[in-house]
Design a protein around this motif. Structure first.
Motif, PDB file in Angstrom:
ATOM      1  N   ALA A 324       0.914  -1.156   0.083  1.00  0.00           N
ATOM      2  CA  ALA A 324      -0.088   0.103  -0.158  1.00  0.00           C
ATOM      3  C   ALA A 324       0.938   1.057  -0.013  1.00  0.00           C
ATOM      4  O   ALA A 324       1.921   1.149   0.603  1.00  0.00           O
ATOM      5  CB  ALA A 324      -0.924   0.057   1.352  1.00  0.00           C
ATOM      6  N   ARG A 336      -6.946   9.869  -5.860  1.00  0.00           N
ATOM      7  CA  ARG A 336      -7.181   8.804  -6.416  1.00  0.00           C
ATOM      8  C   ARG A 336      -6.952   7.419  -5.513  1.00  0.00           C
ATOM      9  O   ARG A 336      -6.606   7.455  -4.690  1.00  0.00           O
ATOM     10  CB  ARG A 336      -6.337   8.448  -7.671  1.00  0.00           C
ATOM     11  CG  ARG A 336      -6.286   9.505  -8.751  1.00  0.00           C
ATOM     12  CD  ARG A 336      -5.300   9.433  -9.900  1.00  0.00           C
ATOM     13  NE  ARG A 336      -5.479   7.773 -10.405  1.00  0.00           N
ATOM     14  CZ  ARG A 336      -4.598   7.194 -10.951  1.00  0.00           C
ATOM     15  NH1 ARG A 336      -3.413   7.722 -11.340  1.00  0.00           N
ATOM     16  NH2 ARG A 336      -4.992   6.031 -11.569  1.00  0.00           N
ATOM     17  N   ARG A 337      -7.945   6.406  -6.137  1.00  0.00           N
ATOM     18  CA  ARG A 337      -7.912   5.022  -5.335  1.00  0.00           C
ATOM     19  C   ARG A 337      -7.500   4.352  -6.679  1.00  0.00           C
ATOM     20  O   ARG A 337      -8.383   3.924  -7.630  1.00  0.00           O
ATOM     21  CB  ARG A 337      -9.019   4.728  -4.833  1.00  0.00           C
ATOM     22  CG  ARG A 337      -9.172   5.162  -3.360  1.00  0.00           C
ATOM     23  CD  ARG A 337      -9.634   6.580  -3.210  1.00  0.00           C
ATOM     24  NE  ARG A 337     -10.107   7.077  -1.991  1.00  0.00           N
ATOM     25  CZ  ARG A 337      -9.025   7.697  -1.303  1.00  0.00           C
ATOM     26  NH1 ARG A 337      -8.113   8.152  -1.918  1.00  0.00           N
ATOM     27  NH2 ARG A 337      -9.473   8.220  -0.109  1.00  0.00           N
ATOM     28  N   ALA A 338      -6.374   3.465  -6.500  1.00  0.00           N
ATOM     29  CA  ALA A 338      -5.828   2.589  -7.566  1.00  0.00           C
ATOM     30  C   ALA A 338      -5.824   1.159  -7.007  1.00  0.00           C
ATOM     31  O   ALA A 338      -4.913   1.189  -5.902  1.00  0.00           O
ATOM     32  CB  ALA A 338      -4.740   3.090  -8.527  1.00  0.00           C
ATOM     33  N   VAL A 339      -6.160   0.113  -7.574  1.00  0.00           N
ATOM     34  CA  VAL A 339      -6.161  -1.136  -6.857  1.00  0.00           C
ATOM     35  C   VAL A 339      -5.622  -2.095  -8.367  1.00  0.00           C
ATOM     36  O   VAL A 339      -6.209  -2.213  -9.461  1.00  0.00           O
ATOM     37  CB  VAL A 339      -7.456  -1.726  -6.494  1.00  0.00           C
ATOM     38  CG1 VAL A 339      -7.094  -2.931  -5.613  1.00  0.00           C
ATOM     39  CG2 VAL A 339      -8.192  -0.639  -5.402  1.00  0.00           C
ATOM     40  N   VAL A 340      -4.882  -2.908  -7.702  1.00  0.00           N
ATOM     41  CA  VAL A 340      -4.319  -3.993  -8.812  1.00  0.00           C
ATOM     42  C   VAL A 340      -4.293  -5.366  -7.853  1.00  0.00           C
ATOM     43  O   VAL A 340      -3.389  -5.242  -6.827  1.00  0.00           O
ATOM     44  CB  VAL A 340      -2.778  -3.628  -9.384  1.00  0.00           C
ATOM     45  CG1 VAL A 340      -2.314  -4.702 -10.156  1.00  0.00           C
ATOM     46  CG2 VAL A 340      -2.816  -2.446  -9.913  1.00  0.00           C
ATOM     47  N   SER A 344     -11.767  -3.497  -5.916  1.00  0.00           N
ATOM     48  CA  SER A 344     -11.761  -1.867  -5.542  1.00  0.00           C
ATOM     49  C   SER A 344     -12.961  -1.621  -4.604  1.00  0.00           C
ATOM     50  O   SER A 344     -12.683  -0.634  -3.792  1.00  0.00           O
ATOM     51  CB  SER A 344     -11.721  -1.129  -6.711  1.00  0.00           C
ATOM     52  OG  SER A 344     -12.975  -1.106  -7.642  1.00  0.00           O
ATOM     53  N   GLU A 366      -4.190  10.251  -1.587  1.00  0.00           N
ATOM     54  CA  GLU A 366      -4.168   9.028  -2.658  1.00  0.00           C
ATOM     55  C   GLU A 366      -3.763   7.819  -2.076  1.00  0.00           C
ATOM     56  O   GLU A 366      -2.752   7.811  -1.339  1.00  0.00           O
ATOM     57  CB  GLU A 366      -3.270   9.574  -3.667  1.00  0.00           C
ATOM     58  CG  GLU A 366      -3.816  10.617  -4.627  1.00  0.00           C
ATOM     59  CD  GLU A 366      -3.124  10.831  -5.888  1.00  0.00           C
ATOM     60  OE1 GLU A 366      -1.956  10.270  -6.051  1.00  0.00           O
ATOM     61  OE2 GLU A 366      -3.625  11.475  -6.766  1.00  0.00           O
ATOM     62  N   VAL A 367      -4.686   6.799  -2.440  1.00  0.00           N
ATOM     63  CA  VAL A 367      -4.330   5.497  -2.083  1.00  0.00           C
ATOM     64  C   VAL A 367      -4.047   4.567  -3.442  1.00  0.00           C
ATOM     65  O   VAL A 367      -4.737   4.494  -4.076  1.00  0.00           O
ATOM     66  CB  VAL A 367      -5.479   4.873  -1.310  1.00  0.00           C
ATOM     67  CG1 VAL A 367      -5.146   3.643  -0.601  1.00  0.00           C
ATOM     68  CG2 VAL A 367      -5.873   5.721  -0.098  1.00  0.00           C
ATOM     69  N   TYR A 368      -2.862   3.680  -3.224  1.00  0.00           N
ATOM     70  CA  TYR A 368      -2.602   2.922  -4.016  1.00  0.00           C
ATOM     71  C   TYR A 368      -2.454   1.569  -3.532  1.00  0.00           C
ATOM     72  O   TYR A 368      -1.556   1.351  -2.385  1.00  0.00           O
ATOM     73  CB  TYR A 368      -1.249   3.127  -4.687  1.00  0.00           C
ATOM     74  CG  TYR A 368      -1.393   4.400  -5.611  1.00  0.00           C
ATOM     75  CD1 TYR A 368      -1.804   4.537  -6.886  1.00  0.00           C
ATOM     76  CD2 TYR A 368      -1.025   5.736  -4.832  1.00  0.00           C
ATOM     77  CE1 TYR A 368      -2.135   5.890  -7.623  1.00  0.00           C
ATOM     78  CE2 TYR A 368      -1.159   6.906  -5.441  1.00  0.00           C
ATOM     79  CZ  TYR A 368      -1.567   6.991  -6.792  1.00  0.00           C
ATOM     80  OH  TYR A 368      -1.942   8.324  -7.415  1.00  0.00           O
ATOM     81  N   LEU A 369      -2.851   0.407  -3.978  1.00  0.00           N
ATOM     82  CA  LEU A 369      -2.898  -0.668  -3.555  1.00  0.00           C
ATOM     83  C   LEU A 369      -2.680  -1.671  -4.457  1.00  0.00           C
ATOM     84  O   LEU A 369      -3.043  -1.788  -5.719  1.00  0.00           O
ATOM     85  CB  LEU A 369      -4.326  -1.239  -2.865  1.00  0.00           C
ATOM     86  CG  LEU A 369      -4.137  -2.473  -1.876  1.00  0.00           C
ATOM     87  CD1 LEU A 369      -3.427  -2.299  -0.690  1.00  0.00           C
ATOM     88  CD2 LEU A 369      -5.729  -3.135  -1.641  1.00  0.00           C
ATOM     89  N   ASN A 370      -1.433  -2.632  -4.081  1.00  0.00           N
ATOM     90  CA  ASN A 370      -0.964  -3.732  -5.045  1.00  0.00           C
ATOM     91  C   ASN A 370      -0.861  -5.066  -4.435  1.00  0.00           C
ATOM     92  O   ASN A 370      -0.326  -5.205  -3.406  1.00  0.00           O
ATOM     93  CB  ASN A 370       0.491  -3.064  -5.773  1.00  0.00           C
ATOM     94  CG  ASN A 370       0.773  -4.004  -6.628  1.00  0.00           C
ATOM     95  OD1 ASN A 370       0.277  -4.719  -7.716  1.00  0.00           O
ATOM     96  ND2 ASN A 370       2.094  -4.396  -6.552  1.00  0.00           N
TER      97      ASN A 370
END
Length: 467
Positions: A324, A336-340, A344, A366-370
């Motif tokens: 994260a 933004r919220r991006a999920v991979v 989501s 902004e939150v990015y999750l991978n």
């Protein structure tokens, strides 16, 4: 007088319309409806009752004893695992059931033909009679791939043909093979119907004739199917109902791993997966999938926002890393919220619970999750690991490097135990982890130090509280 009728069938979903139209009313696809001639209807056939004139069939009791089917190993353990048979009995091996029909689909270039050619070669090397019919490639092209895979001397009967009548005539001229591979069903053509190969009527009729041969001869049949742009098997949906097992070959071309997943299986469960890695000499089995989805952790460097989650695929635990990243934005900017690799919608729910129940604000971040390695997580027990990664990234305080986390988060902030926790903890202990954050009520430990948490607030206090 006999009357012939015409119906209009969608080539994408198989829906029937009374007249031609530009867009299918069921699936919404454009320019997929084509006219097809129906069977000739006579006045006698229309009035004749089906209540008599047939033969009586033998009825048996559901309580009758039946032996488990003898399975035929493909020589590839991961493929056998996906086909089923594990856990059925001490002397039952996994693999193909004679007379069964398997449909395997996947994106172009994912490795379907490579996997089946490897399985055909290994079964032939074990002394079984195997036939491989390709409708997309010439025989010399298949031989070149076999040479690259080290199967140049495999005794596999090979043909490049699309006529179902010719294929069945050839198969009936001798003893039935133990395995017949058709690559692919969308290229097969039956001369009993009009229409080009790949149309709904042709796919249905060709599959029906091939399935009838497999059931009557005891030959295991594997059909390769194309997929649409949405990842669904192309052609009529009835095709999936006709076969015994449906397998999907998943994976990204940019990643070396491939996952073979069963979504239907009449002879086993649909909770097992087979994991492969694409190498220079074809698909290689991965007996320890966790090694693919965990980043290198030997240097001991701790990074905030990284948490290891013991996912469960069937009866197989797979450790993967949840990553994260939380970035603060200037006031007024839209985050933004991006999920991979995760859902989501579930991320949005988890962010709302963290804000409403724990007082953590992500509104101006902004939150990015991978999920590392390209792995896709569908297990609801990933909630706790994702929440720990988000809290760690927001507070810039790393989670202990040798700890894992799993558990389901309710909207109230309560933590609920995950299924088969003992298997998850044992796998983590086997790979050298020291502790685990788990919900209260989780049984088992697997030699790990277990810290039971009752709510999401307790996790926040543990990770973001005083050091």
């Amino acid at each position: 007088m006999a009357k012939s009728a015409t119906r209009y069938v969608c080539q994408a979903c198989g829906a029937v319309a009374p007249r031609w139209q530009g867009q299918c009313g069921d699936c919404g696809e454009w320019n997929t409806i084509q006219a097809e001639a129906t069977a000739v209807v006579t006045a006698f056939a229309a009035k004749h009752s089906l209540a008599g004139g047939g033969r009586r069939i033998a009825m048996t009791s559901l309580a009758d004893e039946v032996a488990l089917p003898d399975r035929l190993s493909t020589g590839i353990a991961e493929l056998d695992r996906a086909l089923g048979g594990i856990g059925e009995g001490p002397n039952v091996k996994a693999g193909l059931v004679p007379g069964s029909v398997v449909l395997i689909g996947g994106d172009p270039g994912i490795g379907k033909s490579t996997l089946l050619l490897q399985a055909a070669g290994r079964m032939a090397a074990a002394g079984h009679k195997v036939a491989y019919v390709s409708g997309e490639e010439a025989a010399d092209q298949v031989r070149l791939r076999a040479r690259r895979l080290g199967l140049a001397r495999a005794d596999v009967a090979l043909a490049a043909e699309t006529s179902v009548r010719d294929i069945l005539t050839t198969m009936a001229s001798g003893p039935p093979p133990a395995l017949l591979v058709i690559d692919s069903i969308q290229t097969m053509h039956s001369d009993t119907l009009e229409g080009a190969p790949g149309t709904v009527s042709q796919v249905r009729a060709s599959a029906q004739e091939l399935i009838r041969y497999a059931k009557s001869s005891g030959c295991a049949l594997i059909l390769v199917g194309h997929v649409t742009k949405d990842g669904q098997l192309a052609g009529p949906r009835v095709l999936e109902h006709m076969v015994d097992t449906v397998l999907y070959f998943e994976g990204e071309r940019s990643h070396q791993y491939r996952v073979l997943r069963a979504v239907k299986n009449r002879f086993g469960g649909t909770d097992e997966i087979g994991v492969f890695a694409m190498g220079a000499s074809g698909l290689e089995e991965v007996s320890n999938p966790s090694s693919l989805f965990l980043t290198h952790r030997e240097d001991g460097r701790q990074v905030s926002g990284a948490v290891v989650f013991p996912a469960l695929e069937g009866t197989r635990p797979v450790l993967c890393e949840i990553q994260a990243l939380v970035v603060k934005l200037p006031s007024g900017a839209t985050p933004r919220r991006a999920v991979v690799g995760w859902d989501s919608a579930r991320l949005s729910m988890l962010l709302a619970v963290l804000e409403a129940r724990c007082g953590l604000g992500f509104g101006n971040h902004e939150v990015y999750l991978n999920v590392a390695g390209g792995f896709r997580v569908q297990d609801p027990a990933a909630d706790l690991a994702v929440a720990a990664a988000l809290v760690s990234a927001l507070t810039d305080r790393p989670v202990p490097l040798n700890w894992v986390a799993f558990g389901e988060v309710a909207l109230s902030g309560e933590l609920r135990p995950a299924g088969l926790a003992g298997l998850r903890l044992e796998e983590a202990a086997k790979l050298g982890f020291a502790g685990a954050y788990v919900p209260t009520g989780t049984s088992g430990g697997g030699g790990l130090r277990v810290e039971a948490l009752s709510s999401l607030g307790a996790l926040v206090d543990r990770l973001a509280g005083p050091a």
